[in-house]
Design a protein around this motif. Structure first.
Motif, short mmCIF file in Angstrom:
data_model
loop_
_atom_site.label_atom_id
_atom_site.label_comp_id
_atom_site.label_asym_id
_atom_site.label_seq_id
_atom_site.Cartn_x
_atom_site.Cartn_y
_atom_site.Cartn_z
N GLY A 103 0.72 -1.16 -0.01
CA GLY A 103 -0.04 0.04 0.05
C GLY A 103 0.68 1.37 0.13
N ALA A 104 2.08 1.12 0.20
CA ALA A 104 3.05 2.65 0.08
C ALA A 104 2.91 3.12 -1.14
CB ALA A 104 4.37 2.09 0.33
N LEU A 105 2.95 4.21 -1.23
CA LEU A 105 2.88 5.05 -2.51
C LEU A 105 4.37 5.24 -3.13
CD1 LEU A 105 0.46 8.02 -1.32
CD2 LEU A 105 -0.02 6.09 -2.62
N VAL A 106 5.57 4.91 -2.37
CA VAL A 106 6.88 4.81 -3.16
C VAL A 106 6.99 3.12 -2.72
CG1 VAL A 106 8.97 5.52 -3.22
CG2 VAL A 106 7.14 7.19 -2.70
N GLN A 107 7.58 2.61 -3.97
CA GLN A 107 7.97 1.13 -3.89
C GLN A 107 9.42 0.95 -4.51
OE1 GLN A 107 6.14 -1.31 -2.57
NE2 GLN A 107 4.06 -0.46 -2.22
N PRO A 108 10.25 0.29 -4.01
CA PRO A 108 11.42 -0.07 -4.68
C PRO A 108 11.23 -0.52 -6.00
CG PRO A 108 11.04 -1.31 -2.34
CD PRO A 108 9.87 -0.95 -3.01
N ALA A 109 12.13 -0.22 -6.94
CA ALA A 109 12.08 -0.56 -8.27
C ALA A 109 13.55 -1.25 -8.50
CB ALA A 109 11.96 0.64 -9.32
N GLY A 110 13.60 -1.76 -9.85
CA GLY A 110 14.70 -2.50 -10.08
C GLY A 110 15.73 -1.39 -10.44
N ASP A 111 17.21 -1.67 -10.35
CA ASP A 111 18.37 -0.78 -10.60
C ASP A 111 19.08 -1.05 -11.72
OD1 ASP A 111 19.37 -3.31 -9.81
OD2 ASP A 111 20.67 -2.49 -8.25
N GLU A 112 18.47 -1.66 -12.66
CA GLU A 112 19.17 -1.73 -13.93
C GLU A 112 19.63 -0.57 -14.55
OE1 GLU A 112 18.44 -3.50 -18.42
OE2 GLU A 112 16.84 -3.92 -17.08
N LYS A 135 9.75 3.28 -7.71
CA LYS A 135 8.47 3.79 -8.40
C LYS A 135 7.47 4.39 -7.66
CE LYS A 135 6.41 -0.93 -8.07
NZ LYS A 135 6.13 -2.07 -8.64
N VAL A 136 7.02 5.54 -8.21
CA VAL A 136 5.91 6.11 -7.29
C VAL A 136 4.55 6.06 -8.07
CG1 VAL A 136 5.30 8.86 -6.99
CG2 VAL A 136 7.91 8.14 -7.07
N ILE A 137 3.49 5.79 -7.09
CA ILE A 137 2.34 5.35 -7.15
C ILE A 137 1.39 6.62 -7.11
CG2 ILE A 137 0.38 3.78 -6.90
CD1 ILE A 137 2.75 1.60 -5.92
N GLY A 138 0.61 6.97 -8.18
CA GLY A 138 -0.17 8.00 -7.99
C GLY A 138 -1.78 7.77 -7.30
N ARG A 139 -1.87 8.37 -6.15
CA ARG A 139 -3.03 7.95 -5.41
C ARG A 139 -4.33 8.30 -6.15
NH1 ARG A 139 -3.74 8.94 1.07
NH2 ARG A 139 -5.49 7.76 1.28
N ARG A 140 -4.21 9.58 -6.79
CA ARG A 140 -5.28 9.93 -7.58
C ARG A 140 -5.42 9.33 -8.69
NH1 ARG A 140 -3.31 13.34 -4.24
NH2 ARG A 140 -4.38 14.70 -2.71
N THR A 141 -4.39 9.55 -9.71
CA THR A 141 -4.29 9.23 -11.23
C THR A 141 -4.14 7.60 -11.38
OG1 THR A 141 -1.92 9.60 -10.95
CG2 THR A 141 -3.41 11.43 -11.44
N GLY A 142 -3.50 7.08 -10.60
CA GLY A 142 -3.31 5.48 -10.90
C GLY A 142 -2.08 5.20 -11.61
N VAL A 143 -1.41 6.59 -11.69
CA VAL A 143 -0.22 6.46 -12.49
C VAL A 143 1.00 5.76 -11.76
CG1 VAL A 143 1.76 7.78 -13.31
CG2 VAL A 143 -0.69 8.54 -13.89
N VAL A 144 1.94 4.98 -12.23
CA VAL A 144 3.31 4.30 -11.62
C VAL A 144 4.05 4.86 -12.70
CG1 VAL A 144 4.26 2.31 -11.16
CG2 VAL A 144 1.94 2.41 -11.12
N ASP A 145 5.04 5.69 -12.08
CA ASP A 145 6.15 6.41 -12.81
C ASP A 145 7.48 6.07 -12.08
OD1 ASP A 145 6.83 7.99 -14.84
OD2 ASP A 145 6.74 9.66 -13.85
#
Length: 421
Positions: A103-112, A135-145
């Motif tokens: 549920g966190a809005l910031v998650q670890p991502a691959g470091d390639e 990766k940053v997860i947008g709570r309102r937009t559903g974007v994963v960036d």
């Protein structure tokens, strides 16, 4: 094989070489005048050309990271988990790597991509700082960036354990990536050097791309019925960072910068959302957003289109709307860049309480060498506008009955050197 991996580049290059060899070998057999032989020659040339172009495109993409995956290349991107909208805020210490919090809005991502960046801090983070791939997860937009987050050494030091840090969000151009920000613009490396030499206060640098729906260039616009880029960058991103990192909670601690269309976006975000970002630096920006083949229709149709177009025209805003209380810096070269006259007109149009500074070198081009030259001055200027320490993290002490109370006097604002005037 990943789209950006060296293996993919080598394989496609090998296929192109084989096609060239086959073309040379079969060409004598296709030398007759018959229709079948003519079509064979055309097909052989076509296949060879396609493979050569594909090899070049793979190499170029691997070098500049325009598209990070096969999914992005074909327009298929991640969507946020269903439960994200229910995620509660966190007061974590920023130690993202290796830990996934549901549920966190910031998650670890691959470091390639991160592994390919040169000059990043290594060793003890309390001495050298640290760059995390998330990766940053947008709570309102559903974007994963995807994003890179640079944490200065002070972030890990005991003396600063309860401090919140100012933030500078760095935006790439189109179709750029966070790799470009880290490797070619050298955002974290430059900030680290300036902070180490005392020319910049300890600041968290967040490298992220405004292209949230690749391959479409959505600029920083909430597209009617489409991607909500402004909402992601002005609401989702700050909320996500505040939920995990010790970052300032007041707008005076937040700045945004970028190059090319990322610089355009930085100015747009600050002038349109002065309650979120109070400082912006645009390197070679434009001052209005308009439709083109890469953007499609950004502003929709109907009666509201004109208002939406005008709202993203910064010159129109300066002429017709009250000036926001923000500070902006713009950079353009007198010779070598097309936007110099527009930059001068923008500077002239700015009025109080808005403030403007500029970097106007005699010569330069619309490229990374020019922006790298401008980066130290831009960051030092931004440093002077942002507050630090912005505030402190509330400290809780145990109390009988397994409850907690806030220690007296732990929530303060303490402007010091670098406080925005």
């Amino acid at each position: 094989m990943g789209l950006t991996s060296e293996t993919t580049v080598y394989v496609v290059a090998a296929v192109a070489a084989v096609c060239v060899a086959l073309l040379v070998w079969v060409w004598p057999r296709l030398a007759s005048r018959g229709v079948r032989h003519v079509l064979g020659r055309l097909a052989a040339i076509g296949v060879t050309q396609v493979t050569i172009i594909a090899a070049f495109a793979c190499w170029l993409n691997s070098s500049y990271q325009f598209f990070g995956s096969w999914g992005e290349l074909f327009g298929n991107v991640d969507t946020a988990p269903v439960g994200v909208t229910q995620a509660a805020d966190h007061t974590g210490d920023g130690s993202i790597g290796g830990v996934t919090v549901k549920g966190a809005l910031v998650q670890p991502a691959g470091d390639e991509q991160l592994k390919r960046v040169s000059g990043l801090p290594t060793g003890n983070p309390a001495v050298n700082g640290k760059v995390e791939s998330v990766k940053v997860i947008g709570r309102r937009t559903g974007v994963v960036d995807p994003a890179f987050v640079y944490l200065p050494p002070q972030y890990f030091q005991k003396a600063y354990a309860r401090q919140r840090f100012p933030v500078v969000v760095a935006l790439s151009g189109y179709p750029g990536s966070i790799f470009n920000l880290a490797q070619y613009l050298r955002v974290s490396q430059t900030a680290g050097q300036l902070q180490k030499s005392g020319q910049m206060q300890p600041t968290i640098m967040v490298m992220i791309r405004p292209t949230i729906a690749p391959p479409r260039d959505t600029e920083c616009v909430n597209v009617p019925g489409g991607p909500q880029t402004e909402t992601f960058l002005a609401k989702d991103l700050p909320q996500a960072l505040k939920s995990v990192y010790r970052v300032g909670h007041d707008a005076s601690a937040w700045g945004v910068m970028g190059y090319s269309s990322g610089g355009t976006c930085a100015l747009q975000l600050t002038m349109r959302n002065p309650h979120v970002y109070t400082t912006a630096a645009g390197l070679s920006p434009d001052y209005r957003i308009k439709d083109d083949p890469t953007t499609g229709n950004l502003f929709g149709s109907g009666l509201g289109r004109v208002n939406r177009v005008n709202g993203h025209d910064l010159m129109w805003r300066l002429k017709h709307l009250p000036a926001p209380q923000v500070s902006v810096l713009v950079a353009d070269s007198k010779h070598g860049e097309r936007g110099y006259p527009q930059t001068l007109a923008f500077i002239k149009a700015v009025k109080a309480p808005m403030r403007v500074a500029s970097i106007l070198p005699e010569s330069g081009s619309h490229n990374f060498p020019t922006w790298v030259r401008e980066m130290p001055a831009a960051l030092k200027w931004m440093n002077q506008q942002l507050t630090f320490p912005q505030d402190v993290v509330p400290r809780h002490v145990p109390k009988k009955g397994n409850s907690t109370v806030r220690a007296e006097g732990t929530e303060t604002k303490k402007p010091t050197a670098g406080t925005r005037k």
